[in-house]
Design an enzyme around this catalytic site. Sequence first.
Site, PDB file in Angstrom:
ATOM      1  N   MET A  70       0.855  -1.195   0.000  1.00  0.00           N
ATOM      2  CA  MET A  70       0.000   0.000   0.000  1.00  0.00           C
ATOM      3  C   MET A  70       0.891   1.247   0.000  1.00  0.00           C
ATOM      4  O   MET A  70       0.469   2.326   0.422  1.00  0.00           O
ATOM      5  CB  MET A  70      -0.920  -0.009   1.214  1.00  0.00           C
ATOM      6  N   SER A  87       4.324   0.886   8.116  1.00  0.00           N
ATOM      7  CA  SER A  87       4.032   2.207   7.533  1.00  0.00           C
ATOM      8  C   SER A  87       3.312   3.083   8.546  1.00  0.00           C
ATOM      9  O   SER A  87       3.324   4.303   8.445  1.00  0.00           O
ATOM     10  CB  SER A  87       3.161   2.049   6.287  1.00  0.00           C
ATOM     11  N   ARG A  88       2.653   2.460   9.516  1.00  0.00           N
ATOM     12  CA  ARG A  88       1.882   3.231  10.502  1.00  0.00           C
ATOM     13  C   ARG A  88       2.751   3.772  11.642  1.00  0.00           C
ATOM     14  O   ARG A  88       2.260   4.563  12.454  1.00  0.00           O
ATOM     15  CB  ARG A  88       0.740   2.397  11.059  1.00  0.00           C
ATOM     16  N   MET A 109       8.996  -2.861  11.759  1.00  0.00           N
ATOM     17  CA  MET A 109       8.765  -1.759  10.817  1.00  0.00           C
ATOM     18  C   MET A 109       7.341  -1.834  10.292  1.00  0.00           C
ATOM     19  O   MET A 109       6.829  -2.912   9.977  1.00  0.00           O
ATOM     20  CB  MET A 109       9.737  -1.867   9.656  1.00  0.00           C
ATOM     21  N   GLN A 142     -10.156  -2.569   2.528  1.00  0.00           N
ATOM     22  CA  GLN A 142      -9.660  -3.202   3.760  1.00  0.00           C
ATOM     23  C   GLN A 142      -9.635  -2.235   4.950  1.00  0.00           C
ATOM     24  O   GLN A 142      -9.105  -2.572   6.003  1.00  0.00           O
ATOM     25  CB  GLN A 142      -8.293  -3.846   3.528  1.00  0.00           C
ATOM     26  N   LYS A 200       5.319  -9.761   9.515  1.00  0.00           N
ATOM     27  CA  LYS A 200       4.703  -8.878  10.522  1.00  0.00           C
ATOM     28  C   LYS A 200       3.187  -9.027  10.516  1.00  0.00           C
ATOM     29  O   LYS A 200       2.552  -9.018  11.554  1.00  0.00           O
ATOM     30  CB  LYS A 200       5.092  -7.424  10.267  1.00  0.00           C
ATOM     31  N   LEU A 224       6.651   2.906   1.588  1.00  0.00           N
ATOM     32  CA  LEU A 224       7.602   1.790   1.652  1.00  0.00           C
ATOM     33  C   LEU A 224       8.717   2.057   2.669  1.00  0.00           C
ATOM     34  O   LEU A 224       9.226   3.172   2.763  1.00  0.00           O
ATOM     35  CB  LEU A 224       8.208   1.545   0.262  1.00  0.00           C
ATOM     36  N   HIS A 225       9.057   1.028   3.424  1.00  0.00           N
ATOM     37  CA  HIS A 225      10.120   1.135   4.427  1.00  0.00           C
ATOM     38  C   HIS A 225      11.091  -0.038   4.236  1.00  0.00           C
ATOM     39  O   HIS A 225      10.977  -0.790   3.252  1.00  0.00           O
ATOM     40  CB  HIS A 225       9.530   1.164   5.844  1.00  0.00           C
ATOM     41  N   HIS A 261       9.698  -3.407   3.363  1.00  0.00           N
ATOM     42  CA  HIS A 261       9.342  -3.584   1.951  1.00  0.00           C
ATOM     43  C   HIS A 261      10.604  -3.795   1.103  1.00  0.00           C
ATOM     44  O   HIS A 261      10.619  -4.597   0.181  1.00  0.00           O
ATOM     45  CB  HIS A 261       8.603  -2.345   1.430  1.00  0.00           C
TER      46      HIS A 261
END
Length: 286
Positions: A30, A186-187, A184, A61, A149, A33-34, A37
């Site tokens: 989504m 994105s949130r 890790m 979702q 995760k 990216l970190h 990803h």
Amino acid sequence: MKIIRSLTAMAAWSGGLVRKDVKIGLVPTMGALHEGHRALIRAARLRCDALVVSIFVNPAQFGPQEDLAKYPRPISQDRALCRKEGVDICFEPTVEAMYPKGFQTMVTLPAIAHRWEGAVRPHHFSGVATVVTKLFGIVRPRIALFGQKDFQQSALIRQLVKDLNLGVEIVVNPTVRETDGLAMSSRNVYLSPDDRIRAVTLYKGLQAGAEAIRRGITDAETVRSAMVQVVKKEPALTIDYLSVCDPYTLEPLPAVRSRVVLLGAVRIGSVRLIDNLLTTPPRRSS
Ligand code: PAF
């Protein structure tokens, strides 16, 4: 790297490669990216001939009270990361193309989708399964990679692929962590600096559970208490669940006899964090 937004252009690109028997890999994301990803993209790059990363913030979702509108969308940074990692196609469909007027079909899921994350987010996994099925249909990958995760998500996607004969190999890559151990996500950008420091307590709780198992404790309730005790030391965290589960069915277990997954979810301010650890008990000498 090519950016493709249209579904027909994406399907045409994939169709051409499938006809030549080229192995397409897909990393569905989504965006935002970190390093987690990046690890998925690198693992995918090694396993396929042509690599597609999809970037699509999937409205199906998100629940009505969730963070769809404010979900981070740093598209230039995302594209730069993909370019640097040798991605062939960044697939960025629009919401209107993925869910056009008249769209009706949703994938329904087995019982495990209704516990843990599914209990708190009732339509979440159906939205995930629907978009993943659509992405598989458009991109036609032979292999797709997901992060550990989101343990329950990966388990459900494996089940989805098996039940619907989607013919895609699913690879689950280990969780990538910050140096203090926070998974890790994105949130994580939503966390205030203080909450960011406190957030690692979830991982510490899971580690306490894993440590109890390593010490030979087999009673699942004792393992769970070890996790709860650690997480409760940080008053900023509210526990949604901490559990000792079968890694395939995600059913809570009464005892630890073989490999288990420790699942956890907490709230910190308005942010919800999830994490997990796979743990195997020590061999008993007879
Ligand atoms: O894990 C995610 O980022 C999403 O749930 C996924 C698999 C890309 C589906 O939207």
